[in-house]
Design an enzyme around this catalytic site. Structure first.
Site, PDB file in Angstrom:
ATOM      1  CD  GLU A   1      25.884 -35.061  81.475  1.00 40.10           C
ATOM      2  OE1 GLU A   1      26.008 -34.445  82.551  1.00 40.10           O
ATOM      3  OE2 GLU A   1      26.789 -35.746  80.973  1.00 40.10           O
TER       4      GLU A   1
ATOM      5  CB  CYS B   1      19.347 -28.160  86.091  1.00 42.07           C
ATOM      6  SG  CYS B   1      20.670 -27.356  85.191  1.00 42.07           S
TER       7      CYS B   1
ATOM      8  CB  CYS C   1      29.016 -24.797  75.901  1.00 41.49           C
ATOM      9  SG  CYS C   1      28.696 -23.038  76.152  1.00 41.49           S
TER      10      CYS C   1
ATOM     11  CB  CYS D   1      33.335 -20.297  80.855  1.00 36.85           C
ATOM     12  SG  CYS D   1      32.108 -19.163  80.171  1.00 36.85           S
TER      13      CYS D   1
ATOM     14  CB  CYS E   1      32.545 -24.188  82.399  1.00 32.87           C
ATOM     15  SG  CYS E   1      31.060 -25.130  82.016  1.00 32.87           S
TER      16      CYS E   1
ATOM     17  CB  CYS F   1      27.030 -25.080  88.603  1.00 36.23           C
ATOM     18  SG  CYS F   1      25.511 -24.633  89.357  1.00 36.23           S
TER      19      CYS F   1
END
Ligand code: SAH
Length: 377
Positions: free
Chosen positions: A111, A129, A136, A140, A143, A359
């Site tokens: 994305e 962005c 990932c 975290c 997230c 975010c």
């Protein structure tokens, strides 16, 4: 030159026929395009012409490369291709933010988000962005991308390709004023491809952005920070801090167990970021976890004397986590403590949250469902 590119060029050279797999031009730097043209029996300046068509003009058809002879265009048509990703889905937020889901050749999806920002004079400017990995590996706790797990690295072409494809969707006369590598993935965990992509995106003849308008956000992989700053000097660096004590940061950002705050901040103090640049420390604000006055004081102490700015990011929610976003007053109070301690501190205004484009809200829903057995938002 990337090994992969080298071997494809060699395949072309060795055979009378074009390589079985077309050569992806997107993601090749000028040196690689020059060698490719030379291998194909063309003068080096053709490589520079193709570089300009690809990145400065952003064409996606060889027929648009009008100063390249027809015969060579036909050869390129057979051996190479220009487009690396396809628009799969597009959504638009009430605040004007747009999220693009791209389909990659192997079916994976990543994305990018285009965000309208007003500058000090109230003029609207686009920021883009982009992602550096599919999923990932950093894990975290707060997230959504982390819930996907790590699927694979993006190539330099797939990173730059997001910019090229998103730029084609801008209206005539519009451009991107800022690029942030803050989408899915950890850029320093995909070091070579990220560095190569950043060099292309900030190349003076690529019509991307200047180095100072590109920012890379990292979870803080201490062993790679210095190499990164030296590889792409002048580029903005944002470090995800999120807590001022090891116990809290260790819970939120698992990488802290490998490199603790002392190691991270010690390295940041030494980084050759340039005279006028400040490192940005991102601090996601989680109610009752890291948002107290005491946390703000500890953060001020931790960053004392370091040329930096703190960017507070009130947590953007998604279901299925214990976290909550603090109220605006709490965030403002936290910020006032930092300001009183002499720090520069800003609050990031969430954009695109209604389409899960803010975010930490980027993720492939099917992948999350597969990994967690949960139905994603
Ligand atoms: N891997 C990079 C980029 C992550 S996205 C990094 O770790 O820095 C950019 C920022 O958004 C990071 O600071 C990240 O920690 C933060 N973030 C992640 N999830 C979030 C959420 N749900 N709400 C607000 N910020 C979040």
């Amino acid at each position: 030159m990337e090994q992969d590119v080298k071997s494809k060029i060699a395949t072309y050279q060795a055979g009378v026929r074009p390589p079985s797999q077309p050569i992806d031009l997107a993601g090749m730097d000028e040196e690689e395009l020059v060698s490719l043209c030379e291998e194909m029996g063309e003068p080096p300046y053709r490589g520079r012409q193709i570089f300009s068509w690809l990145y400065a003009h952003g064409v996606n058809k060889f027929s648009q490369m009008t100063n390249i002879p027809k015969g060579f265009r036909a050869k390129l048509e057979e051996a190479a291709r220009l487009e690396i990703l396809e628009l799969d889905r597009e959504s638009r937020s009430l605040d004007g933010t747009e999220k693009y889901v791209w389909r990659l050749r192997d079916g994976a999806r990543v994305e990018s988000v285009r965000i309208p920002m007003r500058n000090v004079n109230g003029v609207m400017r686009w920021s883009l962005c982009i992602s550096t990995q599919v999923g990932c590996a950093m894990g975290c706790a707060f997230c959504l991308t982390a819930k996907m797990g790590f699927i694979r690295q993006l190539s330099a072409g797939e990173i730059v390709g997001q910019f090229l494809a998103a730029r084609r969707l801008l209206a005539t006369g519009e451009r991107f004023h800022n690029i942030v590598l803050m989408g899915m993935g950890e850029p320093l965990d995909n070091f070579d491809a990220t560095v190569k992509a950043v060099k292309i995106l900030t190349h003076p003849r690529a019509n991307g952005v200047s180095a100072k308008r590109l920012t890379v956000s990292t979870v803080g992989i201490v062993s790679r920070l210095r190499d990164f700053v030296s590889a792409v000097p002048g580029v903005g660096l944002a470090v995800s801090l999120h807590a001022a004590d090891d116990e809290t940061r260790g819970k939120l950002v698992p990488v802290n167990r490998k490199w603790n705050l002392r190691a991270l901040i010690g390295e940041c103090r030494e980084l050759p970021v340039g005279e006028r640049r400040r490192i940005t420390f991102e601090y996601v604000m989680l109610r009752g976890v890291n948002d107290s006055g005491q946390d703000a004081k500890e953060l001020s102490k931790l960053l004392k004397g370091l040329k930096c700015k703190v960017n507070l990011i009130p947590w953007n929610p998604f279901p299925g986590t214990p976290f909550e976003r603090p109220g605006d007053e709490r965030v403002e109070e936290f910020r006032r403590i930092l300001l009183a301690a002499g720090l520069v501190a800003t609050t990031r205004i969430a954009k695109g949250a209604d389409i899960l484009a803010a975010c930490g809200q980027l993720a492939d829903p099917r992948q999350i469902a597969e990994n967690t057995g949960l139905t994603p938002p």
